[in-house]
Design an enzyme around this catalytic site. Sequence first.
Site, PDB file in Angstrom:
ATOM      1  N   ASP A 192      -9.584   3.262  -1.577  1.00  0.00           N
ATOM      2  CA  ASP A 192      -9.834   4.514  -0.867  1.00  0.00           C
ATOM      3  C   ASP A 192     -10.190   5.780  -1.875  1.00  0.00           C
ATOM      4  O   ASP A 192     -10.036   6.832  -1.172  1.00  0.00           O
ATOM      5  CB  ASP A 192      -8.780   4.852   0.118  1.00  0.00           C
ATOM      6  CG  ASP A 192      -7.675   4.757  -0.717  1.00  0.00           C
ATOM      7  OD1 ASP A 192      -7.573   4.488  -1.930  1.00  0.00           O
ATOM      8  OD2 ASP A 192      -6.263   5.135  -0.100  1.00  0.00           O
TER       9      ASP A 192
ATOM     10  N   HIS B  22       4.783   4.014  -3.303  1.00  0.00           N
ATOM     11  CA  HIS B  22       5.530   5.041  -3.581  1.00  0.00           C
ATOM     12  C   HIS B  22       6.089   5.873  -2.296  1.00  0.00           C
ATOM     13  O   HIS B  22       7.139   6.772  -2.235  1.00  0.00           O
ATOM     14  CB  HIS B  22       4.780   5.997  -4.737  1.00  0.00           C
ATOM     15  CG  HIS B  22       3.522   6.268  -3.909  1.00  0.00           C
ATOM     16  ND1 HIS B  22       2.495   5.454  -4.233  1.00  0.00           N
ATOM     17  CD2 HIS B  22       3.051   7.592  -3.503  1.00  0.00           C
ATOM     18  CE1 HIS B  22       1.073   5.967  -3.817  1.00  0.00           C
ATOM     19  NE2 HIS B  22       1.762   7.160  -3.158  1.00  0.00           N
TER      20      HIS B  22
ATOM     21  N   ASP C 122       0.829  -1.160   0.000  1.00  0.00           N
ATOM     22  CA  ASP C 122       0.011  -0.009  -0.156  1.00  0.00           C
ATOM     23  C   ASP C 122       0.773   1.035   0.247  1.00  0.00           C
ATOM     24  O   ASP C 122       1.660   1.362   0.744  1.00  0.00           O
ATOM     25  CB  ASP C 122      -0.833  -0.023   1.249  1.00  0.00           C
ATOM     26  CG  ASP C 122      -2.220   0.604   1.205  1.00  0.00           C
ATOM     27  OD1 ASP C 122      -2.756   0.530  -0.202  1.00  0.00           O
ATOM     28  OD2 ASP C 122      -2.649   1.137   2.205  1.00  0.00           O
TER      29      ASP C 122
END
Length: 1338
Positions: free
Chosen positions: A433, A335, A332
């Site tokens: 999300d 980056h 998750d």
Amino acid sequence: MGHSKQIRILLLNEMEKLEKTLFRLEQAANSKWIQEHPECAYNLVNSPHLKPAWVLDRALWRFSCDVAEGKYKEKGIPALIENDHHMNSIRKIIWEDIFPKLKLWEFFQVDVNKAVEQFRRLLTQENRRVTKSDPNQHLTIIQDPEYRRFGCTVDMNIALTTFIPHDKGPAAIEECCNWFHKRMEELNSEKHRLINYHQEQAVNCLLGNVFYERLAGHGPKLGPVTRKHPLVTRYFTFPFEEIDFSMEESMIHLPNKACFLMAHNGWVMGDDPLRNFAEPGSEVYLRRELICWGDSVKLRYGNKPEDCPYLWAHMKKYTEITATYFQGVRLDNCHSTPLHVAEYMLDAARNLQPNLYVVAELFTGSEDLDNVFVTRLGISSLIREAMSAYNSHEEGRLVYRYGGEPVGSFVQPCLRPLMPAIAHALFMDITHDNECPIVHRSAYDALPSTTIVSMACCASGSTRGYDELVPHQISVVSEERFYTKWNPEALPSNTGEVNFQSGIIAARCAISKLHQELGAKGFIQVYVDQVDEDIVAVTRHSPSIHQSVVAVSRTAFRNPKTSFYSKEVPQMCIPGKIEEVVLEARTIERNTKPYRKDENSINGTPDITVEIREHIQLNESKIVKQAGVATKGPNEYIQEIEFENLSPGSVIIFRVSLDPHAQVAVGILRNHLTQFSPHFKSGSLAVDNADPILKIPFASLASRLTLAELNQILYRCESEEKEDGGGCYDIPNWSALKYAGLQGLMSVLAEIRPKNDLGHPFCNNLRSGDWMIDYVSNRLISRSGTIAEVGKWLQAMFFYLKQIPRYLIPCYFDAILIGAYTTLLDTAWKQMSSFVQNGSTFVKHLSLGSVQLCGVGKFPSLPILSPALMDVPYRLNEITKEKEQCCVSLAAGLPHFSSGIFRCWGRDTFIALRGILLITGRYVEARNIILAFAGTLRHGLIPNLLGEGIYARYNCRDAVWWWLQCIQDYCKMVPNGLDILKCPVSRMYPTDDSAPLPAGTLDQPLFEVIQEAMQKHMQGIQFRERNAGPQIDRNMKDEGFNITAGVDEETGFVYGGNRFNCGTWMDKMGESDRARNRGIPATPRDGSAVEIVGLSKSAVRWLLELSKKNIFPYHEVTVKRHGKAIKVSYDEWNRKIQDNFEKLFHVSEDPSDLNEKHPNLVHKRGIYKDSYGASSPWCDYQLRPNFTIAMVVAPELFTTEKAWKALEIAEKKLLGPLGMKTLDPDDMVYCGIYDNALDNDNYNLAKGFNYHQGPEWLWPIGYFLRAKLYFSRLMGPETTAKTIVLVKNVLSRHYVHLERSPWKGLPELTNENAQYCPFSCETQAWSIATILETLYDL
């Protein structure tokens, strides 16, 4: 994490079940262990640079609390933010009230008075020492590492050297201090302006966040400002009771408190994901650029485990526990995790779960950066989201981009070039999300969009709530309700339960089953058609059975209730025959209560559902009005579909087969292709009535071909083909093929196949008509024998190829050619030496140069051999119908030296013969060429330009010595090779002045011809070229036609030439009148050229050895001197060269060496001269690569240590990436760029005058590397090992060039540093030959 954080993985290709877990290398702010180990987070102790940002964050929190309590209502900011006026009021309060009180700039400024006093003390200090500073250094503020207000300093040493009083008096001191005071104020003002700039960005980011959360139509609309939903997300933890703000700030300097003030994690829009935004140097927190997760802190890993031992150990344990129980993980916010940390943790995970499936959420904004993460971390799939599409066209583009290979793609071989590729996708309609589609688009778009996503040939996924049509974003942080339960009997009014009638669940189930079926059954190809503004058709195609599934989706990005959608839907044309409607579904309204948010369950919109029908016939469809059949071409049928109820939010999916006739043709094609690859077994169809030639295995047909016939099938450039009245195929809107044979096609296909470039003009030409297909077969059928049989086999295969849909023709054309081509290559290698057959791929591909460059044209290039000679090939002349010799000749290079009288050159032929013919095992062809040239011996010389012997030019001094070297090599390498010495040579010119005689008129054994060449040289050669003048050379001056050669009586060196001709391989003649170099050789190399001396030494030594064994009947040469016959033995000649070579050719490192005639011309010591006795003595001393040739053919001439030193200098100065520089770069006339078209005033460059004055020629590099190998073995094992590494490194570059070249060869030369030279032959015989020889030596 909250239970809303679940992810439903609908399908991953070729995987029936995949367990996954969410995997985050970040930490909840209230975790117990982070309180026990605060050093693991970025806090105000280990990251004091965050202190100003913390002060701002606390002020904004207090401001938010005051707004929530209504304290700013009178100033225009109520708790419920509703309009631009409220937003402007927030901006005003922050600028006028909060920032002035915070004075954040003070953290970055100097205490001016304190600094001035320090400066004054130092200035008046007795015996003070001032260190001399860099004059380029200017006075700047040095940041206080603890970030205290006015804690910064300046470098007083720079200050003291910048502000110097003109004397020691008080007035001068005061003036100096005032100047320093002024500079300090200026520096503080600069910091004030900088912080002001940061504050502007902070306000903009803050207001942008407020707008999204409270005003934006697509945002969560959080309602009134409260402590639970503050005005802005807090950037830092504050685990203490709230106290007065002025007292709070003192906590940042108390380590026992400040360590618990930790920075939250998040991500920065548009930032470099490889940059850590929490490290010093980043102002992200101060500028409020962080999109902050208020529930997690940013962990401070450092660069290695030693930087934070507990954190690395703790997270490694967490990772290992995860890997123990799950086969897959989702990274998750990949980056925002430091790359080296993720690498370390995934290594730990893979130790326990080697085949760990890693899905990553990665938003870098750059596919190049994505690939950095993918390759470093071994990511299996990257999450891609359809919700990122702003219209249906973009959604279709995402499917095309991530969803599989194009329909009609080429079959990729197992071994193929690595190509840049995008990461494999986990394509989701919505991620966990993100905002729901109902907010961004409409409820009607859920079904068509999820259908489009599911038609992609990659893993696909969704998020719970999408199918139920939940009309708001499900917060992963704050959502506390449960998902709805499954109840088949549930009523629409029951908000806590769902079933197949809820939302799009029924359609999702059917579409997911189809997605799974398509993946399992190999429907790996995808085609996306944008039918109109809202309709997207996605085709999934099976490349083995050629069945397709076509999904037509009418998207509804705009709400159909409030937006206009045309009732006129375009007609669709679907190639093939529709077998069934797999599914049709429409999004419809139903009569029930409207949506009301349930308090306990995450409920969806109840009044929207789908009407679905599965596996029906076309005439039963309620969406299709009518369907008709039309023909697109002679063998291509399409069905025309007219829709009537394809309303927004509808989908219809067809199962389509090829037309039955085309299906049979494909099956037969695949059946015949199974002889080349088992890949084609599925979908194949065996039939008995095929063309009889197809019943013969192609390998059996190919095995009857000779290498000369393979030259015609595989190669032949434009000028070679034109001799037969043909030419290379010219592709419209592109260019002509390099070869008429199969290699011409394969070179193009090798470029487009790995990239699946189906839009290439080559593929367009194949789809548009049968021209290229017919060219390939007809070209071969027009010939005779087995070549014509190969053409007929191709024609029979193409008969079926022409019956399949045009969009499939490129891939099957490629498959047919690959099968034939690879079989033909195997046939070629089987006829070559064991060295080739057992060699590397590089050796095998290089050896094909022998097939490429050795052929038989319509007209014979070689003189006719003696009729008494055995094993000479013959053919029937098509015009005269008489039997004629058809010996293979060796082209010097393609395309410039490939046909007519310019095909064969003595020097080129014999430099190349060992590598091209002897090493490859083509002994008969080698023998025939040696004897054919022997028949043309005249004046003791072998011709340079052969011209069939009749038009020969005897203007080179070296060809005869290369010819003798090849005879020596033949005798040593070929079984019973010495027999060639007795072979009959049909002399064309038995005397120097005789007219050309027909073959068989006068035959001599080869050994007599050899002796004549040696005798003539010792006697001395002097003649004028026949037909001298512009008719044979329009550039040469009259003196240049005078040919001389001989042997020096004292040294035994062969010498010759004059300053107006160029008799060695460096034979560029000036051509420019403008530059005044016409008729002047750039490199005359008269005197004794080093390689000719080496070659002659090799020949004399060999003949001496043979004469001692009575194999060669001559022990000496007899010459006339002053009217007397004088005998010179081979032993004497050999000793003279041996005794004098190094003495006269080596440039001693001792400046006082008495053997050096011209010490003033020496500019490099430790080398070997390029020549000896040149008419321009300085030419002798030029560093060129020619001495390495002598090292290989006559290594006995060289002292090991001296040879090695010279080779090291050559490596340093001359070695290029692919070739050897032909002149020392330090030489005043060096120029590495060859441009034969340039005509200017530059004497050294005009019309390519520098042909051999710098450009990097390939063939000498073979001799350089072979010399290095030979002498390294004499230097010792360590040197040998290093040399082998060097040789392999150099050769690897030739391999790369060979593989990438459309000519499948090595060029004549390159410009400096391997730059492409457009004037070079693209494939040159001697370049390929000497590299093969190097590999042979290895």
